[in-house]
Design a protein around this motif. Sequence first.
Motif, mmCIF file in Angstrom:
data_model
loop_
_atom_site.group_PDB
_atom_site.id
_atom_site.type_symbol
_atom_site.label_atom_id
_atom_site.label_comp_id
_atom_site.label_asym_id
_atom_site.label_seq_id
_atom_site.Cartn_x
_atom_site.Cartn_y
_atom_site.Cartn_z
ATOM 1 N N LEU A 55 1.093 -1.238 -0.042
ATOM 2 C CA LEU A 55 0.063 0.005 0.089
ATOM 3 C C LEU A 55 0.903 1.101 0.035
ATOM 4 C CD1 LEU A 55 -2.935 0.446 0.189
ATOM 5 C CD2 LEU A 55 -2.925 0.683 2.679
ATOM 6 N N ILE A 56 1.184 1.795 -1.168
ATOM 7 C CA ILE A 56 2.270 2.646 -1.385
ATOM 8 C C ILE A 56 1.585 4.290 -1.242
ATOM 9 C CG2 ILE A 56 3.994 3.629 -2.888
ATOM 10 C CD1 ILE A 56 4.529 0.611 -1.903
ATOM 11 N N THR A 57 2.306 4.843 -0.326
ATOM 12 C CA THR A 57 1.997 6.419 -0.100
ATOM 13 C C THR A 57 2.950 7.251 -0.986
ATOM 14 O OG1 THR A 57 3.401 6.600 1.731
ATOM 15 C CG2 THR A 57 1.201 5.842 1.980
ATOM 16 N N ASP A 58 2.730 8.630 -1.214
ATOM 17 C CA ASP A 58 3.451 9.329 -1.929
ATOM 18 C C ASP A 58 4.583 9.968 -1.112
ATOM 19 O OD1 ASP A 58 1.475 11.015 -0.407
ATOM 20 O OD2 ASP A 58 1.142 12.319 -1.951
ATOM 21 N N THR A 59 4.381 9.843 0.289
ATOM 22 C CA THR A 59 5.152 10.452 1.440
ATOM 23 C C THR A 59 5.561 9.357 2.170
ATOM 24 O OG1 THR A 59 3.914 12.469 1.226
ATOM 25 C CG2 THR A 59 5.490 12.242 2.968
ATOM 26 N N PRO A 60 6.964 9.163 2.636
ATOM 27 C CA PRO A 60 7.241 8.327 3.653
ATOM 28 C C PRO A 60 6.712 8.764 4.905
ATOM 29 C CG PRO A 60 9.336 9.046 2.493
ATOM 30 C CD PRO A 60 7.902 9.981 2.091
ATOM 31 N N VAL A 61 6.358 7.787 5.636
ATOM 32 C CA VAL A 61 5.568 8.094 6.919
ATOM 33 C C VAL A 61 6.199 7.100 8.080
ATOM 34 C CG1 VAL A 61 3.390 8.918 6.240
ATOM 35 C CG2 VAL A 61 3.601 6.519 6.502
ATOM 36 N N ASP A 62 6.351 7.528 9.488
ATOM 37 C CA ASP A 62 6.696 6.576 10.498
ATOM 38 C C ASP A 62 5.668 6.657 11.526
ATOM 39 O OD1 ASP A 62 7.747 5.284 12.436
ATOM 40 O OD2 ASP A 62 9.286 7.010 13.263
ATOM 41 N N LEU A 63 4.549 5.648 11.329
ATOM 42 C CA LEU A 63 3.405 5.486 11.978
ATOM 43 C C LEU A 63 3.572 4.753 13.345
ATOM 44 C CD1 LEU A 63 0.597 5.088 9.372
ATOM 45 C CD2 LEU A 63 0.973 7.220 10.464
ATOM 46 N N GLY A 65 6.369 4.708 14.895
ATOM 47 C CA GLY A 65 7.292 5.369 15.840
ATOM 48 C C GLY A 65 8.772 4.474 16.273
ATOM 49 N N ASP A 66 9.122 3.856 15.029
ATOM 50 C CA ASP A 66 10.317 3.188 15.021
ATOM 51 C C ASP A 66 11.536 3.869 14.525
ATOM 52 O OD1 ASP A 66 9.906 2.825 12.520
ATOM 53 O OD2 ASP A 66 10.163 0.868 12.368
ATOM 54 N N GLY A 67 11.290 4.984 14.177
ATOM 55 C CA GLY A 67 12.438 6.158 13.630
ATOM 56 C C GLY A 67 12.511 5.912 12.277
ATOM 57 N N SER A 68 12.040 4.866 11.355
ATOM 58 C CA SER A 68 12.216 4.467 10.076
ATOM 59 C C SER A 68 10.826 4.895 9.329
ATOM 60 C CB SER A 68 12.490 2.985 9.843
ATOM 61 O OG SER A 68 12.684 2.797 8.659
ATOM 62 N N LEU A 69 11.137 5.536 8.142
ATOM 63 C CA LEU A 69 10.220 6.204 7.541
ATOM 64 C C LEU A 69 10.100 5.073 6.202
ATOM 65 C CD1 LEU A 69 11.534 9.980 7.064
ATOM 66 C CD2 LEU A 69 9.620 8.898 8.365
ATOM 67 N N LEU A 74 2.292 -0.701 4.868
ATOM 68 C CA LEU A 74 2.158 -2.036 5.528
ATOM 69 C C LEU A 74 3.284 -2.144 6.560
ATOM 70 C CD1 LEU A 74 0.692 -4.306 2.692
ATOM 71 C CD2 LEU A 74 -0.511 -2.828 4.293
ATOM 72 N N LEU A 75 4.453 -1.617 6.222
ATOM 73 C CA LEU A 75 5.280 -1.703 7.246
ATOM 74 C C LEU A 75 5.320 -0.958 8.308
ATOM 75 C CD1 LEU A 75 8.321 -1.562 4.531
ATOM 76 C CD2 LEU A 75 7.218 -3.860 5.478
ATOM 77 N N GLU A 76 4.129 0.053 8.415
ATOM 78 C CA GLU A 76 4.157 0.850 9.584
ATOM 79 C C GLU A 76 2.787 0.566 10.327
ATOM 80 O OE1 GLU A 76 6.140 3.451 10.524
ATOM 81 O OE2 GLU A 76 7.643 2.817 8.982
ATOM 82 N N THR A 77 1.973 -0.296 9.919
ATOM 83 C CA THR A 77 0.846 -0.549 10.578
ATOM 84 C C THR A 77 0.130 -1.963 10.264
ATOM 85 O OG1 THR A 77 -1.477 0.275 11.065
ATOM 86 C CG2 THR A 77 -0.616 1.057 9.077
ATOM 87 N N ASN A 78 -0.469 -2.392 10.974
ATOM 88 C CA ASN A 78 -1.093 -3.521 10.698
ATOM 89 C C ASN A 78 -2.505 -3.421 10.369
ATOM 90 O OD1 ASN A 78 0.991 -5.510 11.305
ATOM 91 N ND2 ASN A 78 0.668 -5.513 13.420
ATOM 92 N N GLY A 171 -6.534 16.347 8.667
ATOM 93 C CA GLY A 171 -5.515 17.359 8.099
ATOM 94 C C GLY A 171 -4.776 18.080 9.241
ATOM 95 N N THR A 172 -5.084 17.656 10.430
ATOM 96 C CA THR A 172 -4.183 17.829 11.688
ATOM 97 C C THR A 172 -3.297 16.851 12.452
ATOM 98 O OG1 THR A 172 -6.160 17.513 13.060
ATOM 99 C CG2 THR A 172 -6.093 19.761 12.022
ATOM 100 N N THR A 173 -3.046 15.854 11.437
ATOM 101 C CA THR A 173 -1.833 14.857 12.214
ATOM 102 C C THR A 173 -0.967 14.684 11.504
ATOM 103 O OG1 THR A 173 -2.877 12.907 10.767
ATOM 104 C CG2 THR A 173 -4.236 13.545 12.740
ATOM 105 N N ASP A 174 0.252 13.819 12.127
ATOM 106 C CA ASP A 174 1.347 13.479 11.547
ATOM 107 C C ASP A 174 1.066 13.045 9.996
ATOM 108 O OD1 ASP A 174 2.666 14.343 13.587
ATOM 109 O OD2 ASP A 174 3.127 12.535 14.335
ATOM 110 N N ALA A 175 -0.020 12.141 9.855
ATOM 111 C CA ALA A 175 -0.084 11.529 8.652
ATOM 112 C C ALA A 175 -0.854 12.594 7.651
ATOM 113 C CB ALA A 175 -1.019 10.322 8.790
#
Length: 190
Positions: A55-63, A65-69, A74-78, A171-175
Motif C-alpha cells: 500500500l504505497i504512499t506518496d510520502t514516507p511516514v513513521d506511524l 514510531g520506530d524512527g524509520s520512514l 504496510l510496514l508501519e501499521t497492521n 488534516g491535523t495529524t502527522d499523517a
Amino acid sequence: MKLKQATQPFILIVLLSILTGCSKSDTPMDSEKNIASNVVITPSNLYGEWGISKLITDTPVDLNGDGSLNTNILLETNCFKSMAITFKSNSKFTTTNSQMNFEAGTDSDAFACLEDRKDRGSWQIEGNKLTLNISIDGEIYSQTKTISLNDGKFEFDVSRMESAAYVNDPGTTDASGITIISIEYEKKAD
C-alpha cells in the motif's frame, strides 16, 4: 437495478476495496509497469484469493514510531493486513477492506483501524481493465481500473480522492497530506 458510476471514495477498495475509471495521472508509470499493463489478462489469471502486499504512499511516514520512514504503509501499521479480494469463476467477487481513521483516534496523532468491511458484486476483465460492479443499498456501482499482473501479483494506481477510502485524516495529524498512490495484491497459495 440501475448501474451508477462510483463517486464515493469509500466504495473503492475494495481493493480494489477497489476501483474507479480514473487513475492517478500525476504518477508516471515505469516502463516495466507499462509493458505489464499492456498484457492481456484472462479471467482464469485472477481466480482465487489475493491478499494485500503493498500500500504505497506518496510520502514516507513513521506511524509506528520506530524512527524509520516507509512509503509502503504496510510496514508501519497492521491496520490493512486483512485486506483481500477473492475472484470467483462465476464472475462474483468479495473484498475485505480497511481504513485508518484519525477522526476516531484517542488523540490528534492516533487513529482507529476500521477493518473487515466486506463488499460483494460481479467482476470482469477485458485486456488489462478490471471492472467491479459493487452492490450497495440496492444500487450497483461500477468501478474500472487498469491493472498490471506479474509474478503472482497485480497492482493498480489510486487517485487522490480514492485514497480517502484508506486514510481518513482531518488534516491535523502527522499523517496529514499522505496519499495512497498504488495498491498491490499477491495471490495466496491454494
